[in-house]
Design a protein around this motif. Structure first.
Motif, mmCIF file in Angstrom:
data_model
loop_
_atom_site.group_PDB
_atom_site.id
_atom_site.type_symbol
_atom_site.label_atom_id
_atom_site.label_comp_id
_atom_site.label_asym_id
_atom_site.label_seq_id
_atom_site.Cartn_x
_atom_site.Cartn_y
_atom_site.Cartn_z
ATOM 1 N N GLY A 184 0.961 -1.171 -0.052
ATOM 2 C CA GLY A 184 0.062 0.028 -0.145
ATOM 3 C C GLY A 184 0.892 1.252 0.069
ATOM 4 N N GLU A 185 0.610 2.143 0.928
ATOM 5 C CA GLU A 185 1.205 3.350 1.079
ATOM 6 C C GLU A 185 2.597 3.628 1.631
ATOM 7 O OE1 GLU A 185 0.085 7.085 0.204
ATOM 8 O OE2 GLU A 185 -0.621 5.491 -1.395
ATOM 9 N N LEU A 186 2.885 2.333 2.229
ATOM 10 C CA LEU A 186 4.049 2.215 3.057
ATOM 11 C C LEU A 186 5.669 2.999 2.621
ATOM 12 C CD1 LEU A 186 5.061 1.263 5.828
ATOM 13 C CD2 LEU A 186 5.747 -0.868 4.944
ATOM 14 N N PHE A 187 5.744 2.440 1.192
ATOM 15 C CA PHE A 187 6.869 2.859 0.619
ATOM 16 C C PHE A 187 6.909 4.560 0.559
ATOM 17 C CE2 PHE A 187 9.532 3.524 -3.362
ATOM 18 C CZ PHE A 187 10.758 3.018 -3.046
ATOM 19 N N ALA A 188 5.779 5.095 0.185
ATOM 20 C CA ALA A 188 5.535 6.607 0.120
ATOM 21 C C ALA A 188 5.619 7.119 1.388
ATOM 22 C CB ALA A 188 4.172 6.879 -0.439
ATOM 23 N N ASN A 189 4.846 6.496 2.275
ATOM 24 C CA ASN A 189 5.209 6.858 3.874
ATOM 25 C C ASN A 189 6.507 6.972 4.243
ATOM 26 O OD1 ASN A 189 2.359 7.404 4.020
ATOM 27 N ND2 ASN A 189 1.757 5.574 4.671
ATOM 28 N N LEU A 190 7.391 6.097 3.923
ATOM 29 C CA LEU A 190 8.516 6.015 4.371
ATOM 30 C C LEU A 190 9.197 7.124 3.995
ATOM 31 C CD1 LEU A 190 11.016 4.534 5.930
ATOM 32 C CD2 LEU A 190 11.657 3.550 3.427
ATOM 33 N N PHE A 191 9.143 7.480 2.678
ATOM 34 C CA PHE A 191 9.867 8.709 1.926
ATOM 35 C C PHE A 191 9.294 10.056 2.799
ATOM 36 C CE2 PHE A 191 11.401 5.472 -0.574
ATOM 37 C CZ PHE A 191 12.472 5.888 -1.476
ATOM 38 N N ARG A 192 8.039 9.868 2.889
ATOM 39 C CA ARG A 192 7.428 11.334 3.735
ATOM 40 C C ARG A 192 8.283 11.589 5.168
ATOM 41 N NH1 ARG A 192 2.226 8.911 1.631
ATOM 42 N NH2 ARG A 192 1.902 10.128 -0.273
ATOM 43 N N ALA A 193 8.306 10.460 5.674
ATOM 44 C CA ALA A 193 8.924 10.274 7.103
ATOM 45 C C ALA A 193 10.415 10.772 7.038
ATOM 46 C CB ALA A 193 8.976 9.018 7.767
ATOM 47 N N ARG A 194 11.051 10.506 5.676
ATOM 48 C CA ARG A 194 12.474 10.507 5.617
ATOM 49 C C ARG A 194 12.373 12.280 5.353
ATOM 50 N NH1 ARG A 194 15.390 6.784 1.185
ATOM 51 N NH2 ARG A 194 15.892 8.710 0.360
ATOM 52 N N LYS A 195 11.413 12.820 4.673
ATOM 53 C CA LYS A 195 11.502 14.020 4.627
ATOM 54 C C LYS A 195 11.380 15.039 5.863
ATOM 55 C CE LYS A 195 9.155 18.202 2.881
ATOM 56 N NZ LYS A 195 7.842 18.889 2.586
ATOM 57 N N GLN A 196 10.433 14.560 6.715
ATOM 58 C CA GLN A 196 10.379 14.949 8.038
ATOM 59 C C GLN A 196 11.435 15.068 8.814
ATOM 60 O OE1 GLN A 196 7.718 16.591 9.275
ATOM 61 N NE2 GLN A 196 8.594 17.043 11.273
ATOM 62 N N SER A 197 11.946 13.897 8.906
ATOM 63 C CA SER A 197 13.305 13.832 9.810
ATOM 64 C C SER A 197 14.562 14.518 8.931
ATOM 65 C CB SER A 197 13.678 12.428 9.580
ATOM 66 O OG SER A 197 14.981 12.267 10.601
ATOM 67 N N PHE A 198 14.846 14.478 8.080
ATOM 68 C CA PHE A 198 16.009 15.170 7.190
ATOM 69 C C PHE A 198 15.890 16.532 6.696
ATOM 70 C CE2 PHE A 198 16.657 10.446 6.541
ATOM 71 C CZ PHE A 198 17.737 10.253 7.620
ATOM 72 N N ILE A 199 14.723 16.878 6.155
ATOM 73 C CA ILE A 199 14.598 18.069 5.573
ATOM 74 C C ILE A 199 13.990 19.218 6.563
ATOM 75 C CG2 ILE A 199 13.472 19.599 3.867
ATOM 76 C CD1 ILE A 199 13.716 17.277 2.002
ATOM 77 N N VAL A 200 12.698 18.683 7.313
ATOM 78 C CA VAL A 200 12.061 19.617 8.288
ATOM 79 C C VAL A 200 13.012 19.521 9.632
ATOM 80 C CG1 VAL A 200 9.893 19.788 9.501
ATOM 81 C CG2 VAL A 200 9.770 18.997 7.190
ATOM 82 N N GLN A 201 13.155 18.416 10.165
ATOM 83 C CA GLN A 201 13.882 18.407 11.326
ATOM 84 C C GLN A 201 15.232 19.116 11.732
ATOM 85 O OE1 GLN A 201 12.371 17.905 14.398
ATOM 86 N NE2 GLN A 201 10.465 17.710 13.368
ATOM 87 N N LYS A 202 16.036 18.192 10.477
ATOM 88 C CA LYS A 202 17.274 18.493 10.463
ATOM 89 C C LYS A 202 17.976 19.659 9.511
ATOM 90 C CE LYS A 202 18.735 13.908 11.543
ATOM 91 N NZ LYS A 202 20.153 13.987 12.555
#
Length: 196
Positions: A15-33
């Motif tokens: 399902g959406e797991l692959f896209a959600n992983l990349f969304r979580a990466r954005k949150q971690s690396f782009i938004v947070q860091k």
């Protein structure tokens, strides 16, 4: 809490797991860091997200709690191979120092790179250790299934504090260096003891 190893050949099953992983990466690396990385459709990605890589998602009830990317050191896509080697070769534009390793970056079937490792900032401190253990378990299990006997990673320089607690047999293979927002160091993780 579940772990899933994703590839281009099985992502349609999740399902959406692959896209959600990349969304979580954005949150971690782009938004947070606040790292300057490519993004599109609310997802972070780079040139190493190819069919040669595998992605490990630690997730619960649809939420991605943590993630890891595994890339073979034999990977090739245009001018790129894998992040550590390409940094050493100077083709990443200097964001990572070229002298990050003591020796030449390996290109071996049994050695894989571990990158884009993150734990969601929304995870309560009480859950973090459990998530870390799940990450190590999934990472070593997936790497073994892929034929890896060793992983290399550019990781936070505080790695000696928690690698041992998580049961990882690791050693430094490069100097400590400041990159973007912290001290980092390349390490080699020996999987030989986990092969049984």
């Amino acid at each position: 809490m579940q772990t899933t190893t994703l590839s281009f050949s099985n992502l349609h099953n999740h399902g959406e797991l692959f896209a959600n992983l990349f969304r979580a990466r954005k949150q971690s690396f782009i938004v947070q860091k606040n790292w300057d990385l490519p993004e599109s459709e609310d997802m972070e990605f780079d040139q190493y997200d190819t069919p040669q890589s595998r992605w490990i998602a630690i997730h619960d009830l649809g939420e991605v709690l943590a993630g890891i990317r595994l890339t073979p050191t034999t990977a090739k896509c245009g001018i790129y191979s894998y992040m550590i080697r390409d940094a050493q070769r100077g083709i990443l534009g200097g964001s990572i120092p070229q002298d990050l390793l003591y020796q030449e970056a390996p290109v071996e079937d049994s050695v894989w790179e571990c990158s884009r490792v993150f734990v969601s900032h929304s995870i309560p401190q009480a859950w973090r250790r459990k998530v870390h253990f799940k990450m190590v378990e999934a990472m070593t299990g997936s790497a073994r299934e892929l034929g890896a006997t060793r992983l290399i990673a550019l990781t936070g320089a505080t790695w000696p504090r928690w690698y041992g607690r998580c049961g990882l047999d690791a050693e430094a293979i490069g100097r400590k260096m400041w990159i973007d927002d912290g001290d980092f160091q390349c390490v080699s993780i020996n999987l030989a003891g986990k092969m049984h």
